[in-house]
Write an enzyme that holds these catalytic residues in place. Structure first.
Site, PDB file in Angstrom:
ATOM      1  N   MET A  30     -33.167 -35.811  29.821  1.00 41.52           N
ATOM      2  CA  MET A  30     -33.227 -37.177  30.360  1.00 41.52           C
ATOM      3  C   MET A  30     -33.036 -37.141  31.878  1.00 41.52           C
ATOM      4  SD  MET A  30     -31.626 -39.650  27.507  1.00 41.52           S
ATOM      5  CE  MET A  30     -29.916 -39.388  27.886  1.00 41.52           C
ATOM      6  N   HIS A  37     -28.489 -27.953  32.171  1.00 36.00           N
ATOM      7  CA  HIS A  37     -29.946 -27.988  31.970  1.00 36.00           C
ATOM      8  C   HIS A  37     -30.591 -26.703  32.497  1.00 36.00           C
ATOM      9  CE1 HIS A  37     -29.122 -32.484  32.310  1.00 36.00           C
ATOM     10  NE2 HIS A  37     -29.683 -32.393  31.128  1.00 36.00           N
ATOM     11  N   SER A 186     -24.455 -35.072  32.558  1.00 39.95           N
ATOM     12  CA  SER A 186     -24.953 -36.058  33.525  1.00 39.95           C
ATOM     13  C   SER A 186     -23.974 -37.228  33.625  1.00 39.95           C
ATOM     14  CB  SER A 186     -26.322 -36.583  33.083  1.00 39.95           C
ATOM     15  OG  SER A 186     -27.189 -35.507  32.823  1.00 39.95           O
TER      16      SER A 186
HETATM   17  P1  AMP Z   1     -29.721 -34.615  28.241  1.00 38.46           P
HETATM   18  O1  AMP Z   1     -30.475 -34.643  29.507  1.00 38.46           O
HETATM   19  O2  AMP Z   1     -28.282 -34.988  28.379  1.00 38.46           O
HETATM   20  O3  AMP Z   1     -30.434 -35.312  27.114  1.00 38.46           O
HETATM   21  O4  AMP Z   1     -29.671 -33.084  27.802  1.00 38.46           O
HETATM   22  C1  AMP Z   1     -30.836 -32.325  27.663  1.00 38.46           C
HETATM   23  C2  AMP Z   1     -30.491 -31.010  27.034  1.00 38.46           C
HETATM   24  O5  AMP Z   1     -29.564 -30.304  27.843  1.00 38.46           O
HETATM   25  C3  AMP Z   1     -29.823 -31.181  25.649  1.00 38.46           C
HETATM   26  O6  AMP Z   1     -30.351 -30.218  24.751  1.00 38.46           O
HETATM   27  C4  AMP Z   1     -28.378 -30.909  25.946  1.00 38.46           C
HETATM   28  O7  AMP Z   1     -27.656 -30.398  24.843  1.00 38.46           O
HETATM   29  C5  AMP Z   1     -28.480 -29.874  27.052  1.00 38.46           C
HETATM   30  N1  AMP Z   1     -27.239 -29.838  27.827  1.00 38.46           N
HETATM   31  C6  AMP Z   1     -26.614 -30.890  28.408  1.00 38.46           C
HETATM   32  N2  AMP Z   1     -25.452 -30.498  28.968  1.00 38.46           N
HETATM   33  C7  AMP Z   1     -25.340 -29.170  28.732  1.00 38.46           C
HETATM   34  C8  AMP Z   1     -24.352 -28.179  29.041  1.00 38.46           C
HETATM   35  N3  AMP Z   1     -23.255 -28.483  29.699  1.00 38.46           N
HETATM   36  N4  AMP Z   1     -24.573 -26.917  28.620  1.00 38.46           N
HETATM   37  C9  AMP Z   1     -25.685 -26.586  27.927  1.00 38.46           C
HETATM   38  N5  AMP Z   1     -26.657 -27.474  27.613  1.00 38.46           N
HETATM   39  C10 AMP Z   1     -26.483 -28.744  27.995  1.00 38.46           C
END
Ligand code: AMP
Length: 287
Positions: A30, A37, A186
């Site tokens: 997102m 990420h 985020s």
């Molecule tokens: P989001 O943008 O929050 O939807 O996250 C996108 C992807 O990044 C998802 O698969 C999350 O699980 C992964 N993600 C977010 N934060 C972390 C983190 N601290 N460590 C590893 N992966 C992450």
């Protein structure tokens, strides 16, 4: 690196790469990209020949009163990060591109979506699975990369892919943490410096769980009680759940055996924070 705004353009470019025999990796995000990420992007770049990142704040996975409008959207900064992380295509559609008409078709995974975040975020996982199914259909990746930070989401996506015979591999990457142990997110942008320090106790509670299990404790209620004592020290924190569940089914366990997931959700100021840890109990060898 190309930025694609339409489904046709991303299909066209990925199609060419596939035609050249390249392995395609997709990381759905997102945006508001951070080192968590980036770990997904790097892994995708290591294992694939062509990396697609989607940046889409998906409205269907936010409930009423959640932070859809305020969700950070630092798009130019995100593009810089993608450029430096070996990304070939950023797919950044608008909501109108992803949902041109009233959406009447939903992908819903049962049971796994009921506990933990499913208890308070009605409809959240239905939005996640539906948008991921759409992204998988648009990009047709060989592998898609997710973070263990959102362990329930990863389990739900894996089940969807298995149940619907989708032809891709789901790769789940370890959680990246700040120096104090706080899982990078985020939504950490919503926290003050003091709140960030306080929030590190979430990881401390997970480490306590790991320590107790390593020491032979198998009674979940006792473990959860000690985790809660640590979480209750977080000034201004409001625990939504702290649970020990089976790592496969996500059902609550009374006695720890095999692989369990210790999972926490906590509200702190404007942020809702989630974190988890997988603990494996070594079974004594049968005599
Ligand atoms: P989001 O943008 O929050 O939807 O996250 C996108 C992807 O990044 C998802 O698969 C999350 O699980 C992964 N993600 C977010 N934060 C972390 C983190 N601290 N460590 C590893 N992966 C992450």
């Amino acid at each position: 690196m190309e930025v694609c705004r339409t489904i046709e353009s991303v299909r066209d470019m990925v199609g060419k790469a596939r035609g050249e025999g390249k392995r395609i990796g997709l990381a759905p995000t997102m945006g508001a990209l951070h080192i968590g990420h980036v770990s997904l992007l790097r892994r995708a770049a290591e294992e694939c020949d062509f990396v697609v990142v989607s940046i889409f704040v998906n409205p269907t996975q936010f409930g009423p009163g959640e932070d859809f409008d305020n969700y950070p959207r630092p798009f130019d900064r995100d593009l810089d990060i993608c450029r430096k992380s070996g990304v070939d295509i950023v797919f950044a559609p608008t909501a109108g591109i992803m949902y041109p008409d009233e959406n009447l078709t939903w992908v819903e995974v049962e049971k796994l979506t009921e506990p933990l975040c499913g208890m308070s975020r009605t409809g959240h996982f239905r939005g996640v699975t539906t948008v991921c199914a759409k992204l998988f259909n648009i990009v047709l990746p060989d592998a898609a990369y997710f973070g263990l930070k959102d362990a329930q989401q990863a389990a739900v996506i894996k089940k969807m892919v298995a149940d619907l015979n989708m032809a891709l591999e789901i790769v789940v990457c370890p959680t990246v943490r700040e120096a104090n142990g706080l899982a990078v997110s985020s939504r950490n942008k919503y926290l003050s410096e003091t709140q960030r320090e306080e929030a590190s106790k979430i990881y401390a509670s997970l480490l306590k769980c790991e320590e107790l299990i390593a020491g032979g404790e198998t009674n979940s209620s006792k473990i959860v009680r000690q985790m809660r004592e640590i979480l209750d020290e977080i000034a201004g924190g409001e625990v939504e759940y702290v649970e020990i569940v089976d790592a496969g089914t996500l059902a609550k366990v009374e006695t720890v055996k095999g692989s369990v997931l210790a999972a926490v959700a906590l509200k702190l100021g404007r942020a809702r924070l989630i974190d988890n840890i997988v603990c494996r109990i070594i079974q004594p060898e049968a005599q």
